[in-house]
Scaffold this active site. Structure first.
Site, PDB file in Angstrom:
ATOM      1  N   ASP A 459      17.413  33.697  72.940  1.00 11.01           N
ATOM      2  CA  ASP A 459      16.720  32.418  72.955  1.00 11.01           C
ATOM      3  C   ASP A 459      15.222  32.698  72.952  1.00 11.01           C
ATOM      4  O   ASP A 459      14.793  33.831  73.125  1.00 11.01           O
ATOM      5  CB  ASP A 459      17.155  31.533  74.134  1.00 11.01           C
ATOM      6  CG  ASP A 459      17.076  32.246  75.449  1.00 11.01           C
ATOM      7  OD1 ASP A 459      16.732  33.425  75.441  1.00 11.01           O
ATOM      8  OD2 ASP A 459      17.354  31.623  76.484  1.00 11.01           O
ATOM      9  N   LYS A 583       8.480  10.456  75.121  1.00 19.02           N
ATOM     10  CA  LYS A 583       7.877  11.742  74.775  1.00 19.02           C
ATOM     11  C   LYS A 583       8.984  12.625  74.216  1.00 19.02           C
ATOM     12  O   LYS A 583      10.086  12.637  74.779  1.00 19.02           O
ATOM     13  CB  LYS A 583       7.332  12.354  76.070  1.00 19.02           C
ATOM     14  CG  LYS A 583       6.971  13.794  76.000  1.00 19.02           C
ATOM     15  CD  LYS A 583       6.757  14.372  77.396  1.00 19.02           C
ATOM     16  CE  LYS A 583       8.080  14.625  78.094  1.00 19.02           C
ATOM     17  NZ  LYS A 583       7.962  15.207  79.429  1.00 19.02           N
ATOM     18  N   ASP A 805      19.295  31.470  79.879  1.00 21.74           N
ATOM     19  CA  ASP A 805      18.943  31.338  81.288  1.00 21.74           C
ATOM     20  C   ASP A 805      19.275  29.979  81.893  1.00 21.74           C
ATOM     21  O   ASP A 805      19.221  29.803  83.084  1.00 21.74           O
ATOM     22  CB  ASP A 805      17.461  31.683  81.529  1.00 21.74           C
ATOM     23  CG  ASP A 805      16.546  30.948  80.567  1.00 21.74           C
ATOM     24  OD1 ASP A 805      17.045  30.008  79.905  1.00 21.74           O
ATOM     25  OD2 ASP A 805      15.365  31.302  80.482  1.00 21.74           O
ATOM     26  N   ASP A 809      23.711  27.396  79.142  1.00 20.77           N
ATOM     27  CA  ASP A 809      23.923  28.620  78.373  1.00 20.77           C
ATOM     28  C   ASP A 809      25.152  29.386  78.862  1.00 20.77           C
ATOM     29  O   ASP A 809      25.607  30.329  78.209  1.00 20.77           O
ATOM     30  CB  ASP A 809      22.702  29.555  78.493  1.00 20.77           C
ATOM     31  CG  ASP A 809      21.487  28.978  77.806  1.00 20.77           C
ATOM     32  OD1 ASP A 809      21.689  28.149  76.903  1.00 20.77           O
ATOM     33  OD2 ASP A 809      20.369  29.332  78.174  1.00 20.77           O
TER      34      ASP A 809
END
Ligand SMILES: Cc1cc2nc3c(=O)[nH]c(=O)nc-3n(C[C@H](O)[C@H](O)[C@H](O)COP(=O)(O)OP(=O)(O)OC[C@H]3O[C@@H](n4cnc5c(N)ncnc54)[C@H](O)[C@@H]3O)c2cc1C
Length: 1706
Positions: A459, A583, A805, A809
């Protein structure tokens, strides 16, 4: 969430008392605070034991959870318990993804568990249907009888405890591996001792006892290994409540949690934990449920009566057992209890061993299987021989007990009993070494796995990048601005103020109160990295606290990877209606925007063009690797629902409103720079044959840019594939008759960038194609995609490492062959991973290195154990059975070898250091490369085993012979005692012989130990392993113990060994070691050549082509698969053209490579390419030293292609692409490089010299010569250091068809005319003080290539200046013509869509040069030795000159190896440095013209030059700048004679041969240095008229020693400096080349030479004569066209010849 990286010490801490808080992973909602103590009692809530535990731990939960998982990842720890909340979520997420997946791919194979959940329908049924199904009602619930019956039928509501499996495990420990065989052997030997033994043999008893001990030790080892790595889940039973309230018989009853049944109507209030799975039938508006125990996600879920998701595990209408209510209250009908709840099922799945075997485990089983099969075959042979022959022929020889012992002996012999111990020790040792390197292996089984991976999916954020983000730019309205400027203009820009408000309010990050007094950059922030960056940005403009206090937040939607946005609905005191702030990802939100806020704060309609502007800015930022976040808002009027009363409806309404009519407030670009070490890590991994794929949630362009910065993508953006390249496979296209544009050359590196949406569309064949790509970036992915990627890769036999992490995941970490978590990751990820990188991603290199070392060392261990512990032990048994010989090694001593003497050394091998190539070879192919393969078997059995066996037999029987027991008496003796010898005497002799056999093996194994330490390298070249010493001492002590303690002799059948029998084995051992060294020598056979050239750029290729001409064997190792398509250098001066001519490629120069035009110097800042130049350098003339034009403008890829074709014409030269030099070593005679070849294999190549032509960042200088004092310093006297942007455009002229409205058609312009008008011929130096630039066409005219280079100001960001947006601002004014020029009212711009940008990259220039260019046998050339600023067009030519000067010297050293190479090479670079000064001077002169920013100086310059141009004589001088002939100053050691006019570059003119049938004009170089001439020096004899020929030839022929090795017979050239000389004037000289000079007109008529180039102007046919010493007749010219001596007479010629050897240091 601030991530803390634990140190190894912290990790090893066994309790949780002081763990660093990993708070956010366990942050409970504030409401939970009320769920404790008295508050619960007050509410009448029942308290449960687990709750109390939890309450106690709540305040410390984060630290507890954290430390537990740390504890769990320590490989040292014993028997640990783990918190279910870190182990359940991975399973939960995996199942949830599985359901999604099976929903999507109904055809795909489904996982049983996923199907079960997928088929559950309690969430989709109506409540009434559920009541009917469960025979219950809302009003009264079940009756007590109903409940009791159901309870009886389905059992209590308790997850069954996980099976302890102790029995199965114990059986495994005792009888797994070789255990069963050892056990059976011990029993059989016991039986052989008693009752079968008549009388019982004490030795059998001893053997049986030893076998039992070995068996127990083995079992204990397996148990310990398992015990120390197993984790026990903390009792999951305690995760469910003890009591709860249900509606039964119409009243609310308190029942025990285990007594609830499906159909019970459950009352749920704040703080209650759910005892079973329920379908909510009523929920209060604020009912929220904390599911973190299952999902790992801290955010509580709002309960709902209606289903919110078709996925059973994600819907909000199902309450799950073990989760608890953190606010509000609810009623639910229990639908599942006990093991059938989600909790129960997941707990069950978790407690079943999930992963299959690791690659190493598979290998070990494979090996055990081989040994067992061999052993069984041999036992059968023994039994068959006995049954079929011995039993009848020699009935007294082998009785049944003896047969049993023999069979057992075969088993004992075959089994390397020490192996399990050695394997475990080896893995433990390696794991500890890794831990020292900050790589934590959670289980020994996975220590090796990373060494076998061939794909690592990493990642991005936090792994490849630093996760320290900062806002660099923002966009308000349509204007993008640097973030740094924001505070300064904040007060004046209303639009920016609005952006600052949204950025502050729609943001979850907070400043840590304790750091508020620090500068903003230094303050601590609690929150994720993106929010933190935005928070700092907002605070830099105005206090965030003020913005936040001005509004009240009424509703929030947290950011998640599916939505890719976050919402905050706020209510300002001053406003009547709330405002929705949003956002998130621009690609998701921008399409939903209908208007935007401009710089002044006004709302404007977002037109299509505005949208495109915003898109362009976003794309540009993304392409720079920035993460782009968009902010928008929408005033909310007349909402139907209230957030508090109807939260779910309200949420739905908000989500609906967020779909359109948003007002764009602005964008910010956030930089998260890659970690500095990443490119190196990626390179190393690639060198190790591992592909690194990036998997990120970022936008495609951002991901691709970061991947490029990290070195994960190595192609230019235009060469990167996308999903369309996977659309059809090649076979389909072919069948459809479509020509595939993509390169199908599998040797080429291919890159692709795909988004998550693309992934979802791929089918099986597309995955097949995708998995073949070398460089892959997955952008905009969700955790589900990650899991899919892992599975697809694995399905194609790839061994996959996955980093991660986050909580989400966990499934992919678990599914990967090796899951790798970062030290600062969430506890769930740490728990799910197999390996933790504590420090940084760079640790992965160590992980791979030691993973491979572990595997290598295991192979070495096996190779060490098998010869003595298996092969040499087996033969005494077989010879005993078949040949009637005594068993010359007792079974007892066999066991001692296996378990003691060999074992310590086998463990010591685990400490062997990595061999040099460990990271340069490709990963092993888990399918084909086995731990034990035929090579190893051959080495262990066929070679070392045979030698040890033969030597041991020889020693034993030799001893017996000397003791009177002849071999002939024993051979087919079947136990008969020879005449005259007592049985005791014979036994005593045989015991000693057995002990000698034993000693022989023990001693020879010491040498074998040294032999197996290295695979290919000589043991002398490998670092010593000090653990071998105690291992050898240990083996010696054991041998002494059993052989020299008399008390043991009788019991064990051992005897004292005479001293002499210790020394002979040492001799044998030494022989064995030497033999193995010999094998390695052959194995290591290094390819060899004369000159190794590292780098096949222009310089390396030129050198190779020249060496090829001289017949010097050379190999070019080039890293790239093909010539770079990026045309970097474009200007090539006449020396460069002459070099191209020298390698036979002149005829391509004007037809394929280049065009020629003038250079115009234009002043002023009026952006007018047609302005009258103040100076013109007419370099199209042929007045220089070479009779070529002064400059050409070429296409570098074409130039390089020509060079490579030149290489291909020479058998001595070889260019190997895709070969990367990795290491260099040198001795006084040779240089050896290790390189990885196209297949990823590591190879060696040795040569007399290594030439580093690998560019300015090249390996040879940086990695090898720098350590020897070579520095690339700034050139003295130059202080030019500036950044430029170089832009290459490809122009397609518009046509009336493509651009009917283009105004120039009406004026009669043709497309070609338009092209010429806007991109005029001739190269221009735009001496614009505001922005010095150069521009012009290059390549062939029909290539339509255009270069524009401009200076980047020191205040500008070079990368930004290379953007489309900025380059347009700078270049387009030049291609926009004022309308008045054409009598039109409007300005005319060249159509932008006719321009394709091929390159736009910044580069910085500084004149640099190495202090030494050669040290010993390693040399640097070209950019590796020197770097130039632009303007002089000297880069490539300088490399060519280096090559030309070096090639003949290398050839000389090849022909005369005794030459003092150091002196010769020193002479070379001293000469080169002199010429470099000229090149640099020319470059600086040009640079001053162009970059002069001083107005007055520029003004003066322009006028003076203009005035000078008016005088023709001056004009000519100015036009022919820089075309002087190079002359070297003599220095000691330079190979030319200054006193005889040496050191001058021999000019080239045109000539007409007078010696052959052809009558064509040629260049003099082509005659003097014709290809067939192999001498390194040429004799050029020059006369002014034909009548002088005879005289000079006579002198030459009469000069003794003229022709020899240096100047070869028949290679001389005679040149008559007379244009009128004809063939009839000259007598043919046998073998001489004879020609006269030719005129420019003659040359111009020569179609082949003059085609496409300007006819020679100002050409001087007498230039050779004029440049050389007056009166020179005999000119000795070096192969690099520099004059060695220009002699006037025989005396001078003789003197020159005499000096030659000395000058050449020969
Ligand atoms: C924008 C720009 C404009 C320029 N304009 C001009 C110009 O107009 N005129 C001009 O003359 N020059 C120009 N130059 C400079 C010119 O391009 C260089 O001087 C020239 O390419 C140098 O050639 P080289 O062979 O020495 O090195 P390079 O071209 O850098 O070649 C080195 C080769 O070594 C290979 N290599 C590197 N490491 C290894 C390894 N470990 N193992 C194997 N192979 C390896 C690389 O793949 C590469 O192919 C320009 C340069 C730039 C960037």
């Amino acid at each position: 969430m601030e991530k803390s990286v634990p140190s190894p010490q912290e990790v090893a801490v066994p309790d949780g008392s002081h763990g660093l808080g990993h708070a956010a992973a366990y942050v409970r909602p504030a409401t939970h605070a009320s769920v404790d103590g008295g508050e619960m009692e007050r509410q009448g809530r029942i308290t449960y034991a687990p709750d109390i535990d939890e309450r106690k731990g709540f305040g410390h939960r984060s630290s507890l959870g954290r430390s537990r998982s740390r504890d769990s990842i320590s490989i040292r720890s014993v028997r640990r318990t783990i918190d279910p909340s870190v182990i359940l979520p991975p399973q939960f997420r995996t199942l949830s993804f599985g359901i999604e997946e099976t929903k999507r791919q109904t055809q795909a194979k489904k996982k049983p568990a996923a199907i079960e959940f997928g088929d559950m329908d309690y969430h989709t049924l109506s409540i009434d249907e559920i009541f009917t199904r469960l025979q219950t009602t809302r009003a009264t619930g079940l009756t007590s009888t109903q409940a009791a019956q159901t309870l009886k039928a389905i059992g209590p509501n308790m997850p069954s405890p996980p099976p302890s499996r102790w029995f199965r495990n114990t059986i495994g420990y005792l009888f797994g591996g070789f255990g069963a065989i050892l056990f059976a052997a011990a029993i059989l030997v016991f039986v052989a001792w008693k009752p079968l033994g008549q009388p019982p043999a004490l030795a059998n008893l001893a053997l049986a006892i030893v076998l039992v001990i070995v068996w127990i030790i083995q079992a204990a080892f397996s148990f310990w290994q398992d015990f120390s790595t197993s984790r026990v889940m903390a009792s999951i039973g305690t995760m469910l409540p003890a009591e709860c309230f249900v509606l039964r018989d119409g009243s609310l009853q308190r029942v025990h949690g285990k007594d609830v049944v499906p159909g019970d109507i459950l009352r749920i209030t704040l703080g209650n934990k759910l005892p079973a799975d329920v379908r909510f039938v009523e929920v209060s508006s604020d009912a929220r449920f904390d599911r973190s125990i299952l999902t790992g996600e801290a955010m509580p879920l709002l309960g709902s009566v209606d289903s919110t998701d078709s996925n059973y595990l994600e819907t909000a209408c199902i309450g799950m057992a073990g989760t608890h209510c953190v606010s509000g209250s609810a009623w639910g009908v229990i639908v599942e209890t006990g093991d059938r709840t989600v909790f129960g099922r997941i707990a069950k799945l978790t407690s079943t061993p999930s992963k299959g075997l690791t690659p190493l485990q598979r290998e070990i089983y494979y090996f055990v299987a081989i040994i067992v099969v061999l052993m069984l075959v041999m036992i059968l042979v023994v039994i068959a021989v006995w049954a079929g022959w011995l039993r009848k022929a020699h009935p007294d020889w082998i009785s049944v007990p003896v047969l049993i012992v023999d069979c057992v002996s075969v088993a004992v012999a075959f089994i390397p009993e020490g192996l399990p111990i050695a394997v475990t020790a080896s893995l433990t040792i390696t794991a500890n070494i890794m831990m020292r390197n900050k790589v934590l292996c959670k289980s020994l089984k996975t220590v090796e796995t990373l060494g076998a991976v061939n794909v690592i999916c990493s990642d991005k954020t936090g792994t490849l990048t630093r996760n320290i983000m900062a806002v660099t730019e923002y966009l308000v309205g349509k204007e993008s601005t640097a973030a740094l400027k924001a505070p300064g203009i904040y007060d004046t820009q209303t639009g920016l103020q609005k952006l600052a408000t949204v950025a502050a309010v729609c943001n979850e990050a907070e400043f840590d109160a304790s750091s508020m007094n620090l500068p903003i950059a230094d303050r601590k922030v609690i929150g994720d990295a993106t929010d933190s960056a935005i928070l700092r940005f907002a605070e830099s403009m105005a206090p965030v606290a003020e913005a936040r206090s001005a509004v009240r937040s009424t509703f929030k939607v947290a950011f998640n990877s599916k939505n890719k946005f976050a919402i905050n609905v706020v209510q300002a005191e001053t406003d009547t209606s709330p405002l929705m702030m949003i956002k998130g990802a621009p690609d998701v939100i921008l399409p939903r925007c209908g208007s935007y806020i401009d710089g002044n704060g006004f709302v404007e309609r977002l037109e299509e063009t505005d949208r495109q502007t915003v898109e362009r800015t976003k794309d540009y930022w993304s392409s720079q690797g920035r993460r782009v976040i968009l902010f928008a808002q929408r005033p909310l009027e007349q909402l139907q629902f209230q957030p508090t009363e109807q939260p779910r409806e309200y949420e739905r309404e908000i989500m609906g409103l967020a779909l359109s009519e948003l007002v764009l407030v602005g964008l910010v670009a956030i930089v998260d720079p890659p970690r500095a070490e990443i490119p190196e890590v990626v390179r190393t991994l690639r060198g190790a044959g591992i592909r690194v794929f990036m998997v990120t949630g970022d936008y495609k362009l951002t991901a691709a840019a970061i991947a490029a910065e990290c070195g994960i993508i190595t192609h230019a953006p235009k060469d990167i594939d996308d999903v369309t390249n996977l659309a059809f496979d090649d076979g389909y296209l072919k069948a459809a008759g479509i020509e595939e544009k993509r390169s199908t050359d599998s040797t080429l590196t291919r890159s692709i960038v795909l988004s998550g949406a693309d992934i979802e569309t791929l089918d099986k064949s597309q995955w097949n194609m995708l998995c073949n790509y070398d460089e892959v970036v997955f952008a905009r992915t969700t955790p589900e995609h990650k899991l899919r990627i892992v599975k697809e890769l694995q399905a194609r036999d790839l061994v996959v490492g996955m980093t991660g992490d986050g909580v989400n995941d966990a499934p992919s970490l678990k599914a990967a062959d090796i899951g790798i978590a970062m030290g600062g990751g969430s506890d769930v990820a740490l728990e799910a991973a197999d390996m933790v990188l504590l420090d940084s991603f760079a640790g992965i290199v160590e992980g791979v290195r030691y993973g491979r070392v572990a595997y290598d060392n295991l192979r070495k261990t096996i190779c060490y154990l098998l010869p003595a512990g298996s092969f040499s032990e087996f033969w005494p048994v077989i010879t005993n059975v078949i040949f009637g010989l005594p068993q010359v090694l007792s079974s007892f001593l066999m066991i001692i070898i296996c378990c003691l003497t060999d074992c310590a050394a086998a463990i010591a091998i685990a400490y062997e250091k990595p061999e040099a190539d460990v990271l340069m070879r490709p990963p092993r192919n888990a399918k084909h490369d086995h731990l034990v393969d035929w090579r190893l078997i051959l080495q262990a059995y066929g070679s070392i085993g045979v030698i040890e066996t033969v030597c041991s037999f020889a020693m034993s029987y030799w001893y017996a012979q000397r003791a009177g027991l002849t071999f002939s008496a024993l051979w087919f003796g079947f136990g008969n005692t020879p005449n005259g010898m007592t049985a005791e005497a014979m036994t005593s002799i045989l015991n000693t012989a057995s002990s000698i056999y034993f000693v022989n093996l023990v001693v020879m194994q010491w040498f074998n130990l040294f032999a197996v330490r290295t695979r290919r390298l000589s043991v002398l070249n490998h670092r010593f392993n000090w653990y071998l010493v105690p291992a050898i001492v240990f083996a010696l002590s054991i041998a002494i113990l059993f052989l020299y303690v008399p008390k043991l002799h009788d019991v064990l059948g051992t005897a004292t060994v005479p001293v002499a029998y210790w020394f002979l084995p040492m001799g044998f051992g030494l022989g064995l070691l030497l033999l193995d060294e010999g094998r390695k020598c052959i194995d290591e056979s290094t390819e060899s050549t004369e000159v190794i050239i590292c780098g096949g750029g222009p310089t390396g290729a030129m050198l190779s082509a020249l060496l090829g001409q001289y017949g010097v064997p050379n190999v070019v190792l080039e890293r790239e698969p093909e010539i770079t398509t990026d045309p970097r250098g474009i200007a090539l001066d006449e020396d460069g053209i002459r070099c191209i001519q020298a390698v036979g490629m002149y005829d391509r120069m004007y037809s394929q490579i280049a065009l020629c035009h003038k250079m115009l110097f234009i002043s002023g800042s009026d952006n007018n390419l047609h302005k009258t130049p103040f100076n013109t350098a007419d370099l199209t003339t042929s007045e220089g030293n070479t009779s070529h034009v002064g400059f050409v403008f070429h296409k570098q890829p074409e130039l390089e292609k020509a060079l490579r074709d030149a290489i291909a014409t020479h058998s001595a030269s070889q260019l190997q692409s895709r070969c990367t030099v990795q290491s260099i070593c040198e001795d006084s005679e040779r240089v050896t490089v290790e390189y990885t070849d196209a297949r990823g294999a590591t190879r060696k190549l040795s040569g007399a010299f290594l030439v580093g032509a690998d560019g300015k960042t090249g390996y040879v200088r940086k990695r090898y010569l720098e350590a020897k004092g070579v520095r690339l310093d700034r050139c003295e006297g130059t202080n030019y250091e500036e950044s430029w942007v170089a832009l290459n455009w490809h122009i397609t002229p518009p046509t009336p068809v493509t651009h009917p409205d283009f105004p120039l058609w009406k004026l009669g312009y043709t497309p070609e005319g338009v092209y010429d008008a806007f991109f005029p011929p001739d190269f221009r130096f735009l001496c614009n003080p505001a922005r010095p630039s150069v521009c012009g066409r290059f390549g062939r005219p029909e290539d339509r290539l255009w270069r524009f280079e401009f200076v980047v100001d020191s205040t500008e960001d070079a990368t930004h200046m290379a953007s489309d947006e900025e380059t347009r601002k700078i270049v387009f004014p030049y291609i926009t013509h004022p309308g008045r020029k054409y009598g039109l009212s409007r300005d005319i711009m060249f159509p932008a869509d006719c321009i394709e940008t091929l390159r736009s990259r910044p580069f910085s220039f500084l004149a640099r040069c190495c202090n030494y260019w050669a040290v010993d046998r390693v040399i640097v050339v070209g950019d590796a030795a020197h770097v130039f600023p632009p303007f002089g067009g000297q880069g490539i030519t300088s490399g060519f000159r280096d090559a030309t000067g070096l090639a003949w010297r290398l050839c000389h050293m090849y022909r005369r190896p005794k030459t003092d190479h150091q002196s010769l090479l020193r002479g070379w670079y001293l000469e080169r440095k002199q010429q470099l000064e000229h090149s640099l001077a020319a470059t600086i002169r040009n640079g001053e013209f162009v970059t002069n920013g001083n107005f007055f100086k520029a003004f003066l310059r322009d006028w003076v030059l203009w005035a000078m141009q008016q005088v023709p004589w001056w004009r000519r001088r100015m036009n022919r700048v820089g075309r002087a002939t190079t002359k070297y100053h003599h220095l000691p050691g330079l190979p030319f004679l200054p006193e005889y006019g040496g050191g001058v570059n021999l000019p080239q003119v045109y000539a007409r041969p007078l010696d052959g049938p052809t009558d064509t004009v040629a260049f003099t170089d082509d005659l003097i240095f014709a290809r067939h001439k192999k001498g390194l020096f040429q004799l050029l004899v020059m006369v002014d008229e034909a009548s002088q020929v005879d005289a000079v030839v006579k002198v030459a022929e009469g000069t003794p020693g003229l022709f020899g090795d240096f100047i070869r017979q028949g290679e001389a050239t005679l040149l008559v400096n007379d244009l009128a000389a004809s063939r009839s004037d000259i007598r043919d000289r046998i073998g001489w080349t004879i020609a006269r000079i030719a005129s420019g007109d003659e040359f111009a008529r020569e179609e082949k030479l003059c085609r496409n180039r300007p006819a020679p102007a100002f050409y001087n046919a007498w230039r050779i004569r004029e440049e050389l010493k007056a009166g020179a007749k005999f000119i000795i010219v070096r192969a690099d066209k520099f004059v060695y001596a220009a002699c006037s007479n025989r005396v001078e010629l003789e003197a020159a010849l005499r000096s030659l050897p000395q000058c050449l240091h020969t």
